[in-house]
Design an enzyme around this catalytic site. Structure first.
Site, short mmCIF file in Angstrom:
data_model
loop_
_atom_site.label_atom_id
_atom_site.label_comp_id
_atom_site.label_asym_id
_atom_site.label_seq_id
_atom_site.Cartn_x
_atom_site.Cartn_y
_atom_site.Cartn_z
N LYS A 54 0.81 -1.19 0.00
CA LYS A 54 0.00 0.00 0.00
C LYS A 54 0.86 1.26 0.00
O LYS A 54 0.38 2.36 -0.28
CB LYS A 54 -0.87 0.00 1.28
N LYS A 90 17.12 4.24 0.99
CA LYS A 90 18.10 4.09 2.08
C LYS A 90 19.31 3.35 1.51
O LYS A 90 19.47 2.15 1.72
CB LYS A 90 17.49 3.26 3.22
N ASP A 135 14.97 -0.21 0.72
CA ASP A 135 15.75 -0.37 1.94
C ASP A 135 16.86 -1.38 1.66
O ASP A 135 17.90 -1.02 1.09
CB ASP A 135 14.78 -0.81 3.05
N ASP A 170 4.03 3.32 6.32
CA ASP A 170 3.40 2.95 7.59
C ASP A 170 4.38 2.32 8.56
O ASP A 170 5.48 1.90 8.20
CB ASP A 170 2.29 1.93 7.35
P1 IMP Z 1 13.43 -3.85 1.19
O1 IMP Z 1 12.97 -5.13 0.59
O2 IMP Z 1 14.33 -4.10 2.39
O3 IMP Z 1 14.05 -2.90 0.21
O4 IMP Z 1 12.19 -3.19 1.85
C1 IMP Z 1 11.34 -2.40 1.17
C2 IMP Z 1 10.04 -2.29 1.92
O5 IMP Z 1 10.23 -2.23 3.33
C3 IMP Z 1 9.33 -1.02 1.55
O6 IMP Z 1 8.47 -1.22 0.48
C4 IMP Z 1 8.60 -0.67 2.82
O7 IMP Z 1 7.33 -1.27 2.81
C5 IMP Z 1 9.41 -1.25 3.92
N1 IMP Z 1 10.25 -0.27 4.61
C6 IMP Z 1 11.60 -0.19 4.62
N2 IMP Z 1 12.04 0.83 5.35
C7 IMP Z 1 10.93 1.45 5.81
C8 IMP Z 1 10.74 2.63 6.61
O8 IMP Z 1 11.66 3.31 7.07
N3 IMP Z 1 9.44 2.96 6.84
C9 IMP Z 1 8.38 2.26 6.36
N4 IMP Z 1 8.53 1.17 5.60
C10 IMP Z 1 9.79 0.77 5.33
#
Ligand code: IMP
Ligand code: MG
Length: 183
Positions: free
Chosen positions: A42, A131, A103, A160
């Site tokens: 979302k 990030k 992230d 969220d």
């Molecule tokens: P990744 O797979 O580690 O790149 O994570 C990506 C997903 O993690 C994003 O689509 C977010 O839903 C969630 N996410 C990562 N960091 C944050 C944050 O600081 N706030 C909110 N959601 C986050």
């Protein structure tokens, strides 16, 4: 300011400015191309709606829901597809995946792999936040509104924590004690 926030990181005015710049770049890069924007639910819903309304090109819109996070704050690396798109949505199109934040990069890394072989002409990632220092896989978004989001948990403007704070107009850093309680 919402009392659960430690500080505001990006104000709604700063966000609007960056989203406009990104929209104009996309408009230039994709002129004359058959574009589909796929928003990742979302988290990307507010970003996506602000973005596409400023891209003056004909396009189609769709959404996927994938998860790798659950209620916590650490990615597991496993991609669960909760809502998919039909293959004809992608076939022959220039696909722009619209995400709230990159992230570790795992979600988009696995999502891109998952969508490969479905006939996209090109596939690009457009993210609001990045990030960079948290990256554990090889994933570089082609479009990014804020390149150097600090390694803190941020919420608001669609993002969220345990389904809360999505409606906040600014993006802020969540107080660590809020998510420490949930662990
Ligand atoms: P990744 O797979 O580690 O790149 O994570 C990506 C997903 O993690 C994003 O689509 C977010 O839903 C969630 N996410 C990562 N960091 C944050 C944050 O600081 N706030 C909110 N959601 C986050
Ligand atoms: Mg997400």
């Amino acid at each position: 300011m919402n009392p659960d926030l430690k500080k505001i990181l990006y104000t709604k005015e700063e966000i609007a400015e960056r989203v406009t710049l990104l929209a104009k770049r996309i408009e230039k890069d994709y002129a004359g191309k058959d574009v589909v924007c796929i928003g990742i639910l979302k988290g990307a819903f507010i970003f996506m709606s602000d973005l596409v309304r400023q891209i003056d090109l004909p396009m189609t819109l769709d959404f996927m829901m994938v998860s790798s996070y659950g209620a916590g704050t650490e990615s597991t690396g496993a991609l669960i597809v909760k809502k998919d798109v039909d293959s004809k949505v992608i076939n022959g199109k220039h696909v722009i995946i619209v995400e709230d934040i990159v992230d570790s990069g795992r979600t988009l890394y696995y999502l891109k792999k998952y969508l490969e072989g479905r006939g996209a002409v090109t596939m690009a990632v457009c993210t609001l936040l990045n990030k960079k220092e948290r990256r554990v896989v090889d994933l570089t978004p082609e479009y990014c509104a804020f390149e150097d989001t600090p390694d803190e948990f941020v919420v608001g403007y669609g993002l969220d924590y345990a389904e809360k704070y999505r409606e906040l107009p600014d993006i802020g850093v969540l107080r660590p004690q809020i998510y420490a309680k949930a662990k």
